[in-house]
Design a protein around this motif. Structure first.
Motif, short mmCIF file in Angstrom:
data_model
loop_
_atom_site.label_atom_id
_atom_site.label_comp_id
_atom_site.label_asym_id
_atom_site.label_seq_id
_atom_site.Cartn_x
_atom_site.Cartn_y
_atom_site.Cartn_z
N ALA A 1 -103.29 52.29 -29.69
CA ALA A 1 -102.47 52.10 -29.12
C ALA A 1 -103.09 53.20 -28.33
N ARG A 2 -103.90 53.36 -27.30
CA ARG A 2 -104.99 54.07 -26.61
C ARG A 2 -104.61 55.12 -25.94
N PRO A 3 -103.12 54.61 -24.56
CA PRO A 3 -102.55 55.91 -24.32
C PRO A 3 -101.61 56.96 -25.45
N TYR A 4 -101.43 56.53 -26.97
CA TYR A 4 -100.95 56.87 -27.41
C TYR A 4 -102.62 58.19 -28.42
N LEU A 5 -103.79 57.57 -28.44
CA LEU A 5 -104.88 57.37 -29.32
C LEU A 5 -105.30 58.45 -28.80
N PHE A 6 -106.06 58.73 -27.00
CA PHE A 6 -106.55 59.85 -26.82
C PHE A 6 -106.02 60.19 -25.33
N SER A 7 -104.11 60.81 -26.01
CA SER A 7 -103.59 61.79 -24.82
C SER A 7 -103.02 62.99 -25.75
N ASN A 8 -102.96 63.66 -24.47
CA ASN A 8 -102.21 64.54 -25.40
C ASN A 8 -100.69 64.33 -25.98
N ALA A 9 -100.52 64.97 -26.66
CA ALA A 9 -99.18 65.33 -27.43
C ALA A 9 -97.48 65.60 -25.91
N VAL A 10 -96.44 65.34 -25.92
CA VAL A 10 -95.89 65.82 -25.03
C VAL A 10 -95.38 66.75 -25.34
N ALA A 11 -95.45 67.69 -24.68
CA ALA A 11 -95.22 69.25 -24.07
C ALA A 11 -94.10 69.62 -25.44
N PRO A 12 -93.92 70.55 -26.56
CA PRO A 12 -93.14 71.11 -26.71
C PRO A 12 -91.63 71.29 -26.38
N SER A 13 -91.99 71.84 -24.66
CA SER A 13 -91.51 72.98 -24.54
C SER A 13 -89.95 71.17 -24.13
N VAL A 14 -90.76 70.48 -23.21
CA VAL A 14 -90.24 68.66 -22.93
C VAL A 14 -89.66 68.29 -24.38
N ALA A 15 -90.50 68.24 -25.21
CA ALA A 15 -89.16 67.43 -26.49
C ALA A 15 -88.59 67.77 -26.76
N ALA A 16 -88.38 69.39 -26.62
CA ALA A 16 -86.97 70.47 -26.58
C ALA A 16 -85.61 69.75 -26.19
N GLY A 17 -86.24 69.85 -24.98
CA GLY A 17 -85.42 69.58 -23.55
C GLY A 17 -84.90 68.19 -23.52
N SER A 18 -85.77 67.57 -24.12
CA SER A 18 -85.08 65.82 -24.37
C SER A 18 -84.45 65.65 -25.39
N LEU A 19 -84.74 66.51 -26.86
CA LEU A 19 -83.55 67.02 -27.37
C LEU A 19 -82.33 66.93 -27.12
N ARG A 20 -82.32 67.80 -26.68
CA ARG A 20 -81.32 68.24 -26.28
C ARG A 20 -80.60 67.25 -25.41
N ALA A 21 -80.93 67.44 -24.21
CA ALA A 21 -80.99 66.54 -23.27
C ALA A 21 -79.51 65.15 -24.13
N LEU A 22 -80.53 64.47 -25.47
CA LEU A 22 -79.95 63.39 -25.45
C LEU A 22 -78.69 63.59 -26.54
N GLU A 23 -78.82 64.81 -27.02
CA GLU A 23 -77.33 65.12 -27.65
C GLU A 23 -76.54 65.20 -26.75
N LEU A 24 -76.85 65.82 -26.07
CA LEU A 24 -75.65 65.94 -24.89
C LEU A 24 -74.42 64.83 -24.29
N VAL A 25 -75.98 63.35 -24.20
CA VAL A 25 -75.49 62.47 -23.91
C VAL A 25 -75.09 61.27 -25.13
N SER A 26 -75.46 61.81 -26.01
CA SER A 26 -74.38 61.26 -27.27
C SER A 26 -73.57 61.93 -27.47
N SER A 27 -72.50 62.54 -27.17
CA SER A 27 -72.04 63.44 -27.53
C SER A 27 -70.78 63.17 -26.44
N SER A 28 -70.50 62.83 -25.32
CA SER A 28 -69.46 62.49 -23.71
C SER A 28 -69.73 61.28 -23.31
#
Length: 392
Positions: free
Chosen positions: A265-292
Motif C-alpha cells: 500500500a503506497r500511502p503506508y509505505l511512503f508516509s510517516n507513521a502516525v505521531a506517538p501522541s496521536v497513537a497514545a491518545g487514540s488508544l486511550r480513547a478506544l479504552e474509554l469507548v470500550s469500557s462504558s
C-alpha cells in the motif's frame, strides 16, 4: 505563464463567490469542544465530528501529553524503516480486538487508507461496485486501481444487484459502501448488501468512519448495529472522529489482506507513521469507548431531542437516527440562504456550517448539524431556538 493562469483561477474563484458557494474557514481560538471560542466570541459547536466528546477528554489529553514526553514528537520515518513503535502495535491490536477482525494496519488518515487498499487488492481482472454517495476518499481510491468500476444508486439494492450481474465475469468483485453517508446521516442497508454479496460471490468493504465508536450497542459500528459483523470482509475507518478526533486511519480485516497492505500500500509505505501522541491518545480513547456506554446513551438522547424539536418547529430534516442531522435549504437560492442562516446563528453563539455544491448536489444545500455527547439538553434547546430566530 502564471499571469494567464492567475487570471483563469481568479475568474473561477469569482464565479464561486458570485454563486454563494465560497467556503470560508472560521478560526477557533480554543480547543475543540462542545463550547468553543472563535474570533467573534464564544459559541456552541454543532458541526464537529466529536461525537463522544473525546477530543478534549482529560484522560485522552493526558495520554497524548505523556506520550509526547516519553516517545517524542514524531517518527521522522515510514513504518518499515524505523517508524514503528510499541504504541503503534498496541493500537493496532486494540482496534483488531474491538472490531472483532483478524488484523489491522494504521495509516496517516482514513483518506490514505482508502487511497491504498484498492490498488493493492484489485486489478484489471476485477470489479469494484460502489455506492454513488460514497466518500470522496473511496472514490479516489477506486480510481487508483485498474479494476472495472460500477456505480449503483444510493442504497438501492435492486440497482446493486444489476451491477453485480454486469460484473459477473470478473475474477474478484467487491461491493464498497460508507457505513453512514456523511452528508445525509443515512445508514447503508448492510443486511441486504451482505445477502447480495453472498449470492454473487463478492467481498464487502465498509468505510465506517461516521459510525465506529458510537453506532451499535458496543460502539463497533454499522456491522454491529445490523448484526452482520461476520459478513463484512474489510473495514476502513478513522481515529479523527469519535475515537479521539485527532488524525490517523486504519484498514481492518483478514490477516492476509493486512499483510499484503503492509507490503504494497503506497500511502503506508511512503508516509510517516502516525505521531506517538496521536497513537497514545487514540488508544486511550478506544479504552474509554470500550469500557462504558454512558457517552453513547447521552449522544442518542441528544440526537432524539434535537430531531424532535426541529421537526416540531417546522424544519425539514432528513429522516434517521444518526447524530448527523441535515437541515435542508432546497432550491436555487438554498446555498445562499443556508450560508446566511449559519452566519446569523454564529452571531447568536451557535457554530454551524452550511454545505453546498460540490459537497452536496445542486439544489440540496443544508446545514449539517452534528450532535455530541458533550452537549447538554440546554445546549440542544439553544441550538433549536437559534435556528428559529435565524429563519424568522
Amino acid at each position: 505563464m502564471y499571469a494567464a493562469v492567475r487570471d483563469q483561477l481568479r475568474a473561477t474563484l469569482d464565479e464561486i463567490e458570485a454563486t454563494g458557494l465560497t467556503k470560508h474557514e472560521r478560526e477557533l481560538t480554543s480547543p475543540q469542544a462542545a463550547h468553543v471560542t472563535t474570533s467573534t466570541g464564544e459559541a456552541l459547536n454543532f458541526c464537529a465530528n466529536n461525537y463522544l466528546g473525546l477530543a478534549g477528554h482529560p484522560d485522552v489529553v493526558a495520554a497524548a501529553s505523556d506520550a509526547l514526553r516519553n516517545w517524542g514528537f514524531g517518527m521522522a520515518s515510514v513504518r518499515f524503516i524505523c517508524g514503528t513503535q510499541e504504541l503503534h502495535k498496541r493500537l493496532e491490536a486494540a482496534l483488531t480486538a474491538f472490531l472483532g477482525t483478524q488484523d489491522t494496519v494504521l495509516f496517516a488518515s482514513c483518506f490514505d487508507a482508502n487511497g491504498g487498499v484498492f490498488e493493492v487488492l484489485f486489478g484489471e481482472q476485477d470489479a469494484v461496485i460502489s455506492d454513488e454517495l460514497n466518500h470522496a476518499s473511496l472514490i479516489d481510491g477506486i480510481r487508483l486501481c485498474k479494476a472495472s468500476r460500477y456505480r449503483y444508486r444510493n442504497a438501492d439494492l435492486a440497482d446493486l444487484e444489476a451491477q453485480l450481474q454486469a460484473a459477473s465475469g470478473a475474477r474478484r468483485r467487491c461491493i464498497v459502501t460508507d457505513g453512514v453517508f456523511s452528508m445525509d446521516g443515512y445508514l447503508a442497508p448492510l443486511p441486504g448488501i451482505c445477502e447480495l454479496a453472498e449470492r454473487y460471490d463478492a467481498l464487502v468493504l465498509v468505510d465506517d468512519s461516521h459510525a465506529v465508536g458510537f453506532v451499535g450497542d458496543g460502539g463497533r459500528g454499522t456491522p454491529e448495529h445490523f448484526g452482520v459483523a461476520s459478513r463484512v470482509d474489510i473495514l476502513t475507518g478513522t481515529l479523527g472522529k469519535a475515537l479521539g478526533g485527532a488524525s490517523g486511519g486504519y484498514v481492518s480485516g483478514p490477516r492476509e489482506v493486512i499483510e499484503l497492505l503492509r507490503q504494497r500500500a503506497r500511502p503506508y509505505l511512503f508516509s510517516n507513521a502516525v505521531a506517538p501522541s496521536v497513537a497514545a491518545g487514540s488508544l486511550r480513547a478506544l479504552e474509554l469507548v470500550s469500557s462504558s456506554d454512558e457517552a453513547r446513551e447521552t449522544l442518542r438522547r441528544n440526537t432524539t431531542l434535537f430531531r424532535s424539536l426541529m421537526t416540531d418547529a417546522g424544519f425539514e430534516i432528513l429522516p434517521g437516527e444518526h447524530p448527523i442531522t441535515p437541515v435542508m435549504f432546497r432550491g436555487e437560492d438554498g446555498a445562499r440562504r443556508a450560508a446566511e442562516v449559519a452566519d446569523r446563528m454564529l452571531a447568536e453563539g451557535i457554530y454551524v456550517i452550511a454545505f453546498s455544491f460540490p459537497v452536496v448536489p445542486r439544489g440540496q444545500a443544508r446545514i449539517r448539524v452534528q450532535l455530541s455527547a458533550a452537549h447538554t439538553e440546554d445546549d440542544v434547546r439553544r441550538c433549536v431556538a437559534a435556528f428559529v430566530a435565524a429563519t424568522s
